[in-house]
Design a protein around this motif. Structure first.
Motif, PDB file in Angstrom:
ATOM      1  N   LYS A  16      10.158  17.255  16.820  1.00  0.00           N
ATOM      2  CA  LYS A  16      10.394  18.648  16.421  1.00  0.00           C
ATOM      3  C   LYS A  16      11.884  18.756  16.150  1.00  0.00           C
ATOM      4  O   LYS A  16      12.705  18.470  17.023  1.00  0.00           O
ATOM      5  N   THR A  49      -1.935  27.065  18.026  1.00  0.00           N
ATOM      6  CA  THR A  49      -0.673  27.159  18.759  1.00  0.00           C
ATOM      7  C   THR A  49      -0.947  27.289  20.262  1.00  0.00           C
ATOM      8  O   THR A  49      -2.079  27.568  20.668  1.00  0.00           O
ATOM      9  N   LEU A  87       4.876  28.351  17.857  1.00  0.00           N
ATOM     10  CA  LEU A  87       5.260  26.974  17.537  1.00  0.00           C
ATOM     11  C   LEU A  87       6.749  26.754  17.795  1.00  0.00           C
ATOM     12  O   LEU A  87       7.141  25.741  18.362  1.00  0.00           O
ATOM     13  N   VAL A  91       6.499  24.966  21.708  1.00  0.00           N
ATOM     14  CA  VAL A  91       6.133  23.569  21.446  1.00  0.00           C
ATOM     15  C   VAL A  91       7.365  22.671  21.529  1.00  0.00           C
ATOM     16  O   VAL A  91       8.429  22.998  21.000  1.00  0.00           O
ATOM     17  N   LEU A  97      -1.300  19.297  20.184  1.00  0.00           N
ATOM     18  CA  LEU A  97      -1.882  20.453  19.498  1.00  0.00           C
ATOM     19  C   LEU A  97      -3.280  20.090  19.021  1.00  0.00           C
ATOM     20  O   LEU A  97      -3.559  18.937  18.744  1.00  0.00           O
TER      21      LEU A  97
END
Length: 97
Positions: A16, A49, A87, A91, A97
């Motif tokens: 991410k 989500t 998100l 996350v 997910l």
């Protein structure tokens, strides 16, 4: 094939990355490193989500015949329905997910 069918897949957030304060890039992979279903340009993947929202996002990199990852970029919409905020805020790399 316009959309990737991932109804039964659980994908790990391998990376991410915040591209801007409002846009994050998510790299999704199969937990055991297996190939993912192929797709063509214009395809979308629907993510659930952490808050339970289901939202579709465009796949942003070429998939080829046996992609090992899906990549989506998500713009955080504070005034939206909550999927992008979840998100962005909930996350982390390593989550499923």
């Amino acid at each position: 094939m316009s959309d990737v069918r991932t109804d039964a897949l659980r994908l790990v957030v391998a990376e991410k990355t915040d591209l801007t304060p409002a846009v994050a890039r998510f790299v999704l992979r199969h937990p055991d490193g297996a190939a993912l279903p192929a797709y063509r340009g214009g395809a979308h993947v629907t993510l659930t989500t952490p808050t339970g929202e289901r939202r579709s996002y465009s796949l942003v990199e070429p998939g080829g015949r046996t992609p090992r990852e899906y990549v989506v970029c998500v713009r955080r919409e504070a005034g939206g329905r909550g999927g992008s905020v979840s998100l962005h805020d909930d996350v982390r790399a390593g989550d499923v997910l």
